[in-house]
Scaffold this active site. Structure first.
Site, PDB file in Angstrom:
ATOM      1  CG  HIS A 204      27.262  72.079  85.591  1.00 46.76           C
ATOM      2  ND1 HIS A 204      27.842  72.571  84.456  1.00 46.76           N
ATOM      3  CD2 HIS A 204      26.112  72.782  85.745  1.00 46.76           C
ATOM      4  CE1 HIS A 204      27.098  73.535  83.955  1.00 46.76           C
ATOM      5  NE2 HIS A 204      26.039  73.690  84.696  1.00 46.76           N
TER       6      HIS A 204
HETATM    7  C1  UD1 Z   1      22.397  75.686  88.383  1.00 48.80           C
HETATM    8  C2  UD1 Z   1      21.430  75.899  87.226  1.00 48.80           C
HETATM    9  C3  UD1 Z   1      22.121  75.505  85.925  1.00 48.80           C
HETATM   10  C4  UD1 Z   1      23.442  76.235  85.760  1.00 48.80           C
HETATM   11  C5  UD1 Z   1      24.312  76.045  86.992  1.00 48.80           C
HETATM   12  C6  UD1 Z   1      25.549  76.893  86.892  1.00 48.80           C
HETATM   13  C7  UD1 Z   1      19.037  75.584  87.740  1.00 48.80           C
HETATM   14  C8  UD1 Z   1      17.863  74.679  87.601  1.00 48.80           C
HETATM   15  N1  UD1 Z   1      20.235  75.076  87.359  1.00 48.80           N
HETATM   16  O1  UD1 Z   1      22.671  74.305  88.448  1.00 48.80           O
HETATM   17  O2  UD1 Z   1      21.287  75.834  84.836  1.00 48.80           O
HETATM   18  O3  UD1 Z   1      24.102  75.723  84.629  1.00 48.80           O
HETATM   19  O4  UD1 Z   1      23.585  76.439  88.173  1.00 48.80           O
HETATM   20  O5  UD1 Z   1      26.609  76.385  87.618  1.00 48.80           O
HETATM   21  O6  UD1 Z   1      18.890  76.718  88.159  1.00 48.80           O
HETATM   22  N2  UD1 Z   1      26.027  73.332  95.563  1.00 48.80           N
HETATM   23  C9  UD1 Z   1      27.036  73.633  96.442  1.00 48.80           C
HETATM   24  N3  UD1 Z   1      27.429  74.927  96.556  1.00 48.80           N
HETATM   25  C10 UD1 Z   1      26.869  75.914  95.846  1.00 48.80           C
HETATM   26  C11 UD1 Z   1      25.835  75.610  94.972  1.00 48.80           C
HETATM   27  C12 UD1 Z   1      25.427  74.319  94.839  1.00 48.80           C
HETATM   28  O7  UD1 Z   1      27.579  72.753  97.100  1.00 48.80           O
HETATM   29  O8  UD1 Z   1      27.278  77.074  96.000  1.00 48.80           O
HETATM   30  C13 UD1 Z   1      25.603  71.931  95.372  1.00 48.80           C
HETATM   31  C14 UD1 Z   1      24.446  71.504  96.267  1.00 48.80           C
HETATM   32  O9  UD1 Z   1      24.655  70.163  96.631  1.00 48.80           O
HETATM   33  C15 UD1 Z   1      23.260  71.591  95.323  1.00 48.80           C
HETATM   34  C16 UD1 Z   1      23.861  71.246  93.979  1.00 48.80           C
HETATM   35  O10 UD1 Z   1      25.182  71.740  94.024  1.00 48.80           O
HETATM   36  O11 UD1 Z   1      22.222  70.731  95.687  1.00 48.80           O
HETATM   37  C17 UD1 Z   1      23.111  71.828  92.805  1.00 48.80           C
HETATM   38  O12 UD1 Z   1      22.957  73.253  92.940  1.00 48.80           O
HETATM   39  P1  UD1 Z   1      21.752  74.012  92.173  1.00 48.80           P
HETATM   40  O13 UD1 Z   1      21.900  75.464  92.321  1.00 48.80           O
HETATM   41  O14 UD1 Z   1      20.447  73.396  92.553  1.00 48.80           O
HETATM   42  O15 UD1 Z   1      21.944  73.631  90.678  1.00 48.80           O
HETATM   43  P2  UD1 Z   1      23.252  73.652  89.776  1.00 48.80           P
HETATM   44  O16 UD1 Z   1      23.570  72.237  89.412  1.00 48.80           O
HETATM   45  O17 UD1 Z   1      24.297  74.481  90.395  1.00 48.80           O
HETATM   46  N1  UDP Z   2      33.758  78.897  85.254  1.00 48.90           N
HETATM   47  C1  UDP Z   2      34.657  79.278  86.244  1.00 48.90           C
HETATM   48  N2  UDP Z   2      35.293  78.295  86.959  1.00 48.90           N
HETATM   49  C2  UDP Z   2      35.071  76.970  86.733  1.00 48.90           C
HETATM   50  C3  UDP Z   2      34.144  76.597  85.723  1.00 48.90           C
HETATM   51  C4  UDP Z   2      33.503  77.594  85.011  1.00 48.90           C
HETATM   52  O1  UDP Z   2      34.906  80.467  86.455  1.00 48.90           O
HETATM   53  O2  UDP Z   2      35.683  76.132  87.424  1.00 48.90           O
HETATM   54  C5  UDP Z   2      33.041  79.959  84.501  1.00 48.90           C
HETATM   55  C6  UDP Z   2      33.202  79.901  82.998  1.00 48.90           C
HETATM   56  O3  UDP Z   2      34.275  80.710  82.602  1.00 48.90           O
HETATM   57  C7  UDP Z   2      31.858  80.411  82.493  1.00 48.90           C
HETATM   58  C8  UDP Z   2      30.876  80.090  83.597  1.00 48.90           C
HETATM   59  O4  UDP Z   2      31.661  79.781  84.749  1.00 48.90           O
HETATM   60  O5  UDP Z   2      31.875  81.817  82.329  1.00 48.90           O
HETATM   61  C9  UDP Z   2      30.016  78.911  83.227  1.00 48.90           C
HETATM   62  O6  UDP Z   2      29.253  78.513  84.317  1.00 48.90           O
HETATM   63  P1  UDP Z   2      28.601  77.079  84.446  1.00 48.90           P
HETATM   64  O7  UDP Z   2      29.274  76.122  83.557  1.00 48.90           O
HETATM   65  O8  UDP Z   2      28.548  76.778  85.885  1.00 48.90           O
HETATM   66  O9  UDP Z   2      27.083  77.356  84.006  1.00 48.90           O
HETATM   67  P2  UDP Z   2      26.317  77.357  82.599  1.00 48.90           P
HETATM   68  O10 UDP Z   2      26.982  78.321  81.687  1.00 48.90           O
HETATM   69  O11 UDP Z   2      26.300  75.967  82.079  1.00 48.90           O
HETATM   70  O12 UDP Z   2      24.939  77.765  82.998  1.00 48.90           O
END
Ligand code: UD1
Ligand code: UDP
Length: 358
Positions: A204
């Protein structure tokens, strides 16, 4: 005075859950401030339910947006809350925009910031996460570094040693608190996979899934790895990745896509995987802790401990490397040490916060 636990995304909810549990058990004054960065049920609410966490006292409902827009809205909202509450420490975890906003709003209001998972560095400033963690660390009064490696990074940047506490990573606490429950309750039968005979993939990271060629390289690599190894690939796909898969017109052939999973199901799936392929920070750590080999589809990692103990290999997004290193790692299983602590990080952090509280 109360501690403000600031969170907004899936990994923050999971990794702060041990701290929240500890506050609850000790009857500490605290409240949860949710920025609303993640808001879909399966990226947010499901973790509160499953981890039995109390609801947020404040919810900013910020949602998605550009970095500036999202961070700006959070700053404004957090400031308002801090004007209303008497905050002892502002606790943030990790490297998201929620962390940046929480640390910045608090420090401008002279509220001490406690950064959980301090000192991680990829040394790649093109990653938004790197900027967020560097700024948060330099604004923090209490830096909870998971390992001596992260402490060393902070010292190199001139951060005073007496602000740094090596406490392990709360990801271990959460994992140990939930793995047994996952084994009893979670059901992976309906995912139609054979135990131990599948590769679990998550991807992601913006630098991968926002760039067509890189995302394509990862998908091609796992498709070929799956064929060569004779293993199915299951990919619980993050909403950012799902959106881009469609926008780029990419096909995930040979890969079973499922919606983002709840924590217990994901943990169980992870623990029984033959191999993990990921660009997630938390998933690199969890695979290492669970003794499951991992390849990381990135050019760098802020979790070098996983590579050093032999649990993880950095492979980038070239399909040939994914196949070659994936096959190599499939032959390794466990036996390495867990560098992230003993699962008592949450307790240590709360002990320290109690000790330093005025
Ligand atoms: C964010 C964090 C990343 C982390 C990740 C965990 C930043 C800059 N990035 O990335 O470090 O690893 O969270 O998962 O803070 N969206 C949904 N539903 C949601 C949330 C997001 O549909 O509940 C979609 C939206 O289209 C949105 C996109 O995902 O634009 C990205 O969401 P965003 O929170 O901006 O960044 P992440 O990629 O989730
Ligand atoms: N995780 C989850 N369901 C999923 C994918 C990840 O519960 O489908 C959990 C995983 O066990 C871990 C955390 O989400 O604890 C990691 O989050 P993510 O990869 O979104 O963010 P990052 O750690 O890269 O910031």
């Amino acid at each position: 005075m109360a501690h403000a636990v600031i969170l907004g995304t899936r990994p923050e909810i999971i990794k702060l859950s041990p701290l929240i549990r500890e506050f609850e058990n000790r009857g500490e004054a605290y409240f949860i401030l949710h920025t609303g960065q993640h808001y879909s049920y399966n990226m947010d609410r499901v973790f509160f339910e499953q981890l039995e966490l109390p609801g947020a006292r404040y919810h900013l409902d910020v949602g998605s947006g550009s970095h500036g827009e999202q961070t700006g809205k959070m700053l404004e909202g957090i400031e308002e809350v801090f004007e209303r509450e008497r905050v002892e420490t502002a606790i943030v975890q990790g490297d998201t925009n929620t962390v940046l906003a929480g640390a910045l709003a608090a420090s401008k209001m002279h509220i001490p910031v406690a950064h959980v998972e301090a000192g991680l560095r990829s040394y790649d400033r093109r990653m938004p996460e790197e900027i967020n963690r560097v700024v948060a660390d330099h604004l923090s009064e209490y830096l909870f570094a998971p390992t001596n490696v992260s402490k060393g990074n902070l010292l190199k940047e001139g951060i005073e040693e007496d602000k740094i506490y090596v406490v392990g990573n709360t990801v271990v606490d959460a994992l140990l608190q939930n793995l047994k429950i996952a084994e009893e309750r979670a059901d992976i039968q309906n995912l139609d996979i054979e135990e131990g005979a599948y590769i679990l993939m998550t991807s992601h990271r913006a630098e991968n899934v926002d760039v067509k060629e890189r995302f394509e390289g990862i998908l091609e690599g796992v498709r070929r790895l799956s064929k060569e190894a004779g293993l199915q690939v299951i990919y619980p796909i993050h909403p950012r990745s799902r959106k881009n898969l469609v926008a780029f017109g990419l096909k995930a052939s040979g890969v079973t896509l499922v919606e983002p999973l709840d924590y217990l199901t994901f943990l169980l799936l992870e623990s029984k995987a033959a191999l993990v392929v990921t660009d997630s920070g938390g998933v690199q750590e969890e695979a290492c802790i669970l003794g499951v080999p991992c390849i990381t589809v990135r050019d760098n990692t802020e979790r070098p401990e996983t590579v050093d103990v032999g649990a993880n290999l950095l492979v980038g997004t070239d399909p040939n490397m994914i196949v070659e290193k994936g096959l190599l790692m499939l032959n390794r299983r466990g036996g390495w040490e867990n560098p992230f602590g003993d699962g008592r990080s949450g307790k240590r952090i709360v002990d320290i916060l109690e000790r330093v509280s005025t």
